[in-house]
Enzyme design. Structure first.
Site, PDB file in Angstrom:
ATOM      1  N   ASP A 259      52.483  49.852  33.096  1.00  0.00           N
ATOM      2  CA  ASP A 259      53.355  50.994  32.881  1.00  0.00           C
ATOM      3  C   ASP A 259      53.062  52.177  33.802  1.00  0.00           C
ATOM      4  OD1 ASP A 259      54.218  53.626  31.359  1.00  0.00           O
ATOM      5  OD2 ASP A 259      55.363  51.989  30.470  1.00  0.00           O
TER       6      ASP A 259
ATOM      7  N   VAL B 165      57.913  52.956  30.902  1.00  0.00           N
ATOM      8  CA  VAL B 165      58.529  51.865  31.648  1.00  0.00           C
ATOM      9  C   VAL B 165      58.641  50.621  30.780  1.00  0.00           C
ATOM     10  CG1 VAL B 165      58.451  50.518  33.770  1.00  0.00           C
ATOM     11  CG2 VAL B 165      57.548  52.834  33.753  1.00  0.00           C
ATOM     12  N   ASP B 166      57.609  50.351  29.979  1.00  0.00           N
ATOM     13  CA  ASP B 166      57.686  49.225  29.048  1.00  0.00           C
ATOM     14  C   ASP B 166      58.889  49.371  28.119  1.00  0.00           C
ATOM     15  OD1 ASP B 166      55.514  47.452  29.596  1.00  0.00           O
ATOM     16  OD2 ASP B 166      54.132  48.949  28.855  1.00  0.00           O
ATOM     17  N   ALA B 167      59.104  50.585  27.616  1.00  0.00           N
ATOM     18  CA  ALA B 167      60.217  50.807  26.695  1.00  0.00           C
ATOM     19  C   ALA B 167      61.560  50.581  27.386  1.00  0.00           C
ATOM     20  CB  ALA B 167      60.144  52.220  26.119  1.00  0.00           C
TER      21      ALA B 167
END
Length: 403
Positions: A140, A168-170
């Site tokens: 991330d 970024v993961d989300a």
């Protein structure tokens, strides 16, 4: 009825983005089967913030509700036969392996589409399945730094500061969720399965649609400020400012309003639509000076009553106590067999004609292995043989939360 009721998703992903995307499908009613290694998925053993539970840590609980778990050693030929049987029954297969791993395990798209031509195969990666970064791990903060976003905020001369959550993961998870739903609609219309590819780099780039277009179309560079300013492309004042006893968030208030509420006629020299960009440091400096003279509660009331866009700066305790959060039922609570009463963020949208609820707590590793194998038609002796051979793991008897 739930929107995705009757559909089966095989979630072979790890960490955050894949499990989060699969959980969102589970919340809509899909039968999400989490396929884990015998010892359980990596996230079970990596406690974010050190929040370790009795048997299941907070990180895993937050990303795996409404799923069943089967624990398989996919390097074992017998386990590979089981996963292929599951694929025959599945609508969606979701994985975020490093490049080449799916092929080595016999669960790549080309292999699985021959088993089930209607399968929607979702492949998530850091940078894409090909290209110069294809084999790099996607993490991330690395992607945040690469995305260009960190130079749109912060003070000049200070190190860029990443977001304090897995941004970024989300976005990658939401992109996979969106892509899966699009592929489901396509299959309903055509009967065709397909490959859905999502990478973290494209997800965070697309999330900056407006900001990057200001640069590529408008030709305006990012310009960090000397004073408090939260976004390079938004006029001052904009950011989190200190008060005499805390902080408030303030978004581009007009000069006459600031002059009146802060009792400072110096603001009247500015045309905020023009000077809010060109003289943002001067404006922010005056705002900082003025807000330091009184309390957070005072300014929230005074600026709010005057029509300014202003709000509190919470920690998580403050967030949990906010009346709008309570009104929205933004969190869900449920009982977990080993962790007791669990409270986590809930659902980000509402549906008027179908339901979302927590019907299954996050599972133990392999909690549903025998149940799922029985659904595939295996009898008790065959299941026992797989367990004895080390191809499958069935979790031990659950202990009460108080144990």
């Amino acid at each position: 009825m739930k929107t995705l009721e009757g559909m089966r998703v095989l979630d072979v992903s790890i960490a955050m983005s894949g499990p989060f995307a699969a959980q969102k499908l589970a919340d809509l009613g899909a039968d999400v089967v989490k396929v884990e290694p015998l010892a359980g998925e990596w996230q079970r053993h990596a406690a974010a913030g050190g929040a370790r539970g009795n048997q299941v840590n907070a990180s895993f609980l937050s990303l795996n509700r409404n799923k069943r778990s089967i624990a398989l050693d996919l390097k074992n030929d017998s386990a590979r036969e089981v996963i292929h049987k599951l694929v025959e029954t599945a609508d969606v297969f979701l994985q975020n392996y490093r490049t080449g791993v799916a092929e080595r395990l016999g669960v790549d798209y080309e292999t699985l589409r021959k088993i089930n031509p209607r399968l929607i195969y979702v492949s998530m990666s850091g940078y894409g399945g090909s290209g110069p970064y294809a084999t790099k791990p996607g993490q991330d903060v690395i992607l945040q730094a690469m995305s260009g976003a960190l130079y749109s905020a912060g003070r000049e001369g200070e190190a860029p500061r990443p977001a304090p959550f897995f941004l970024v993961d989300a976005f990658a998870a939401y992109s996979a969720f969106e892509g899966t739903l699009a592929a489901i609609i396509h299959r309903l219309r055509t009967g065709e399965g397909q490959l859905v590819e999502v990478n973290m780099l494209d997800a965070i780039i697309a999330a900056q649609m407006q900001e990057i277009s200001v640069h590529t179309v408008g030709g305006i560079p990012q310009m960090p400020a000397e004073e408090i300013h939260a976004h390079s492309y938004i006029r001052a004042p904009y950011g989190v400012f200190p008060t005499s006893d805390g902080y408030i968030a303030l978004s581009f208030a007009d000069a006459p309003l600031l002059a009146s509420v802060l009792d400072d006629d110096r603001f009247l020299q500015y045309d905020v639509e023009r000077d809010g960009f060109e003289k943002k440091d001067e404006i922010s400096r005056l705002v900082t000076e003025g807000l330091a003279k009184n309390s957070t509660e005072h300014w929230l009331t005074a600026l709010g009553d005057a029509g300014a866009w202003v709000g509190p700066v919470y920690d998580y305790d403050g967030l949990m106590q906010d009346p709008q959060v309570a009104h929205n039922n933004s969190f869900v609570e449920y009982e977990h067999p080993t962790e007791g009463r669990v409270k986590t963020p809930g659902f980000n949208f509402r549906l008027s004609a179908s339901t979302q609820e927590v019907t299954r707590p996050a599972p133990l590793a392999g909690q549903h292995s025998e149940e799922l194998l029985a659904e595939l038609g295996l009898d008790a002796a065959q299941i026992a043989e797989l367990v004895a051979a080390g191809a499958v793991h069935q979790s031990t008897v659950l202990q009460p939360a108080s144990a």
